[in-house]
Design an enzyme around this catalytic site. Sequence first.
Site, PDB file in Angstrom:
ATOM      1  N   PRO A   1       0.803  -1.229   0.000  1.00  0.00           N
ATOM      2  CA  PRO A   1       0.000   0.000   0.000  1.00  0.00           C
ATOM      3  C   PRO A   1       0.834   1.277   0.000  1.00  0.00           C
ATOM      4  O   PRO A   1       1.863   1.373   0.673  1.00  0.00           O
ATOM      5  CB  PRO A   1      -0.824  -0.121   1.288  1.00  0.00           C
ATOM      6  CG  PRO A   1      -0.957  -1.592   1.496  1.00  0.00           C
ATOM      7  CD  PRO A   1       0.359  -2.167   1.051  1.00  0.00           C
ATOM      8  N   CYS A   2       0.356   2.266  -0.749  1.00  0.00           N
ATOM      9  CA  CYS A   2       1.103   3.513  -0.924  1.00  0.00           C
ATOM     10  C   CYS A   2       0.488   4.689  -0.175  1.00  0.00           C
ATOM     11  O   CYS A   2       1.019   5.800  -0.220  1.00  0.00           O
ATOM     12  CB  CYS A   2       1.190   3.869  -2.409  1.00  0.00           C
ATOM     13  SG  CYS A   2      -0.420   4.284  -3.152  1.00  0.00           S
ATOM     14  N   GLN A   3      -0.643   4.464   0.521  1.00  0.00           N
ATOM     15  CA  GLN A   3      -1.381   5.587   1.084  1.00  0.00           C
ATOM     16  C   GLN A   3      -0.538   6.507   1.967  1.00  0.00           C
ATOM     17  O   GLN A   3      -0.703   7.726   1.962  1.00  0.00           O
ATOM     18  CB  GLN A   3      -2.586   5.079   1.892  1.00  0.00           C
ATOM     19  CG  GLN A   3      -3.731   4.570   1.060  1.00  0.00           C
ATOM     20  CD  GLN A   3      -3.594   3.097   0.720  1.00  0.00           C
ATOM     21  OE1 GLN A   3      -2.492   2.537   0.769  1.00  0.00           O
ATOM     22  NE2 GLN A   3      -4.699   2.462   0.383  1.00  0.00           N
TER      23      GLN A   3
ATOM     24  N   ALA B   1       2.626   7.009   1.723  1.00  0.00           N
ATOM     25  CA  ALA B   1       3.791   7.528   1.014  1.00  0.00           C
ATOM     26  C   ALA B   1       3.405   8.459  -0.122  1.00  0.00           C
ATOM     27  O   ALA B   1       4.265   9.079  -0.739  1.00  0.00           O
ATOM     28  CB  ALA B   1       4.629   6.370   0.456  1.00  0.00           C
ATOM     29  N   SER B   2       2.119   8.561  -0.402  1.00  0.00           N
ATOM     30  CA  SER B   2       1.648   9.362  -1.521  1.00  0.00           C
ATOM     31  C   SER B   2       1.888  10.844  -1.286  1.00  0.00           C
ATOM     32  O   SER B   2       1.738  11.348  -0.171  1.00  0.00           O
ATOM     33  CB  SER B   2       0.150   9.110  -1.738  1.00  0.00           C
ATOM     34  OG  SER B   2      -0.372  10.013  -2.687  1.00  0.00           O
TER      35      SER B   2
END
Length: 256
Positions: A71-73, A75-76
């Site tokens: 998941p990138c949430q 790091a976005s």
Amino acid sequence: MKHGSLFSGIGGFDYAAEQSDIENIFHCEWIESKRKILKHHFPNSISHGDITETDFTIYRNRIDILSGGFPCQDASIAKQWGEGQQGLQGQRTGLFYEMCRAISEIRPKYIISENVSNILKTNKGEDFSAILTELSRMGYNAEWRVCRASDVGAPHHRSRVYLVAYPSFIRLQQGQTFFSYVQETSSPRSWDIAGASVQIMGGGTWKSEPPVLCVDDGVPSKLVRESLHGYGNAIVPEIAIRIFKRIKEIDNEHKH
């Protein structure tokens, strides 16, 4: 070769593996709507749900390539203000450590990881250093590159960092890379986007992305949201296909 995917989404890596004549053994995705898509397209692949509740020891030494776009949430760049951009310290992006647990239980030969390119910068670069440290601790070297969808001729940027980890006993020769086929020169392609003709050269860039026209006539809004969410989080399969191709070549070279 045999492939397993983590954080599988709608199956971008699974599709790429299938197109590369690599057998899909299992996928792991906790969102039910996406699991239905995976089951439809990959009926012979074993389905797992929540990664935190999955025991991967049953696949030990059975998987050649393990993929995972964790998941990138957290790091976005969309969460760069306040306490949003926590990187690996965040609850979602921190699931990378569950991926590490899966790696240690499965012991795949190769690992492909994908995330937003900003993961290189979160927590002043300490997060990416931690990723490399964890992989090294488990006996893997790694190579990474920021790849865009435009590198394979798609009409949008979609910048993502891809990482290929491989056993420390594999020694790449000077100039060898797992990304040999990602940024090769492509011939121009013409696209008709929102009524405008756009010519795109693979590997090139634009000052701005072309406009996107979205229509949902007669389609339930919930389905539109789920579809956009799935496509939004998905990888570009063509990039993965080219990485798989190079992995197979390098693996064959080291068998001889």
